[in-house]
Scaffold this active site. Structure first.
Site, PDB file in Angstrom:
ATOM      1  N   ASP A  10      34.138  54.346  42.013  1.00 15.91           N
ATOM      2  CA  ASP A  10      34.427  53.934  43.382  1.00 15.91           C
ATOM      3  C   ASP A  10      34.738  55.195  44.174  1.00 15.91           C
ATOM      4  OD1 ASP A  10      35.117  51.819  45.445  1.00 15.91           O
ATOM      5  OD2 ASP A  10      36.998  52.943  45.388  1.00 15.91           O
ATOM      6  N   GLU A  94      28.324  52.295  43.682  1.00 17.12           N
ATOM      7  CA  GLU A  94      27.872  51.437  44.765  1.00 17.12           C
ATOM      8  C   GLU A  94      26.696  52.071  45.507  1.00 17.12           C
ATOM      9  OE1 GLU A  94      31.879  49.086  46.100  1.00 17.12           O
ATOM     10  OE2 GLU A  94      31.561  51.068  46.933  1.00 17.12           O
ATOM     11  N   CYS A 161      38.251  40.363  42.516  1.00 17.27           N
ATOM     12  CA  CYS A 161      39.102  40.635  41.357  1.00 17.27           C
ATOM     13  C   CYS A 161      38.223  40.929  40.145  1.00 17.27           C
ATOM     14  CB  CYS A 161      40.007  39.435  41.068  1.00 17.27           C
ATOM     15  SG  CYS A 161      41.026  39.626  39.591  1.00 17.27           S
ATOM     16  N   CYS A 164      39.121  37.854  37.331  1.00 10.81           N
ATOM     17  CA  CYS A 164      38.700  36.455  37.492  1.00 10.81           C
ATOM     18  C   CYS A 164      37.558  36.278  38.485  1.00 10.81           C
ATOM     19  CB  CYS A 164      39.894  35.596  37.907  1.00 10.81           C
ATOM     20  SG  CYS A 164      40.452  35.854  39.621  1.00 10.81           S
ATOM     21  N   CYS A 180      45.513  40.093  42.940  1.00 13.62           N
ATOM     22  CA  CYS A 180      44.685  38.893  43.082  1.00 13.62           C
ATOM     23  C   CYS A 180      45.567  37.685  43.400  1.00 13.62           C
ATOM     24  CB  CYS A 180      43.886  38.652  41.808  1.00 13.62           C
ATOM     25  SG  CYS A 180      42.810  37.194  41.908  1.00 13.62           S
ATOM     26  N   CYS A 183      44.696  34.834  40.286  1.00 10.45           N
ATOM     27  CA  CYS A 183      45.161  34.972  38.900  1.00 10.45           C
ATOM     28  C   CYS A 183      46.365  35.892  38.748  1.00 10.45           C
ATOM     29  CB  CYS A 183      44.026  35.449  38.000  1.00 10.45           C
ATOM     30  SG  CYS A 183      43.556  37.183  38.270  1.00 10.45           S
ATOM     31  N   ASP A 190      41.464  51.106  43.985  1.00 10.85           N
ATOM     32  CA  ASP A 190      40.248  51.870  43.695  1.00 10.85           C
ATOM     33  C   ASP A 190      39.779  51.644  42.267  1.00 10.85           C
ATOM     34  OD1 ASP A 190      40.460  52.825  46.248  1.00 10.85           O
ATOM     35  OD2 ASP A 190      41.219  54.794  45.685  1.00 10.85           O
TER      36      ASP A 190
END
Length: 231
Positions: A10, A94, A161, A164, A180, A183, A190
């Site tokens: 990232d 990405e 997340c 989950c 999250c 969950c 990051d």
């Protein structure tokens, strides 16, 4: 052949590169003091008479200082990308549209942009991180060292997340904290985004490999049919 685990990356501004393993890397950027020195050197150039010997000296001094800053960044980039390509067999990042992300916010006379000064500062920070050069180096170095580099869709990676797969903007408790709401999973934002990127990369790589296997099997089946017809 690299023997480490597969990783996701990232990229950002506060942390130049974060990995799904929890590591953070910071590339050198031009500091305020260095920008100030560039401004002073440029002023020295502007004060000199055009085509004079003093102006030529001032221009060379400015160019030499800028080259030093560029070489510092390129050296750090090469060391980082070489280490990553040598250490990890699979790297996912990405697929960012950097030109779009760093586009001007000025707009037009009829439709002026908003937060132009803030956007200009963000654009400068994005370009100073050299994400495009980072990805370019990984793209050609990974095959050298026997690893795979793959770019994946970036959509909502900062809100998803990694545990989950729940997506919500409320998951980003702050710039650095991911929590999250579904969950309760919590980690550095990051690192979570890098884990999401890794998951997407592994899925895409599995799909690519499955398609290649299917193509090979189809070719073998066609060859067998051709062979049977000849008999």
């Amino acid at each position: 052949m690299p023997v480490g685990p597969p990783i996701g990356l990232d990229v950002g501004i506060a942390n130049s590169v974060a990995t799904s393993e929890g590591e953070m890397f910071h590339l050198p950027v031009i500091t305020k003091a260095e920008w100030a020195k560039i401004g002073r050197l440029q002023s020295d150039v502007n004060r000199c008479v055009k085509r004079s010997r003093n102006r030529e000296k001032a221009v060379r001094k400015l160019a030499r200082y800028r080259r030093g800053l560029v070489r510092r960044k390129h050296d750090a980039l090469h060391k980082l990308t070489t280490m990553l390509a040598k250490s990890f067999p699979f790297i996912a990042a990405e697929d960012l549209r950097i030109l779009n992300m760093s586009a001007s916010a000025k707009g037009t006379v009829e439709e002026p942009g908003t937060n132009v000064a803030q956007k200009a500062g963000l654009n400068k920070a994005i370009l100073d991180q050299c994400w495009g050069e980072l990805f370019r180096q990984l793209a050609y170095k990974c095959p050298w060292y026997g690893s795979v580099f793959l770019t994946v869709r970036p959509h909502y990676s900062s809100q998803e997340c990694s545990e989950c797969k729940h997506v919500a903007k409320e998951n980003r408790d702050s710039q650095a904290v991911f929590r999250c709401v579904a969950c309760g999973f919590e980690c550095h934002a990051d690192t979570n985004a890098a884990c999401v990127t890794l998951g997407r990369g592994l899925q895409e790589q599995a799909a690519i490999e499955a398609a290649l296997i299917a193509e090979v099997e189809a070719e073998l089946a066609a060859q067998e049919r051709t062979s049977a017809d000849r008999k």
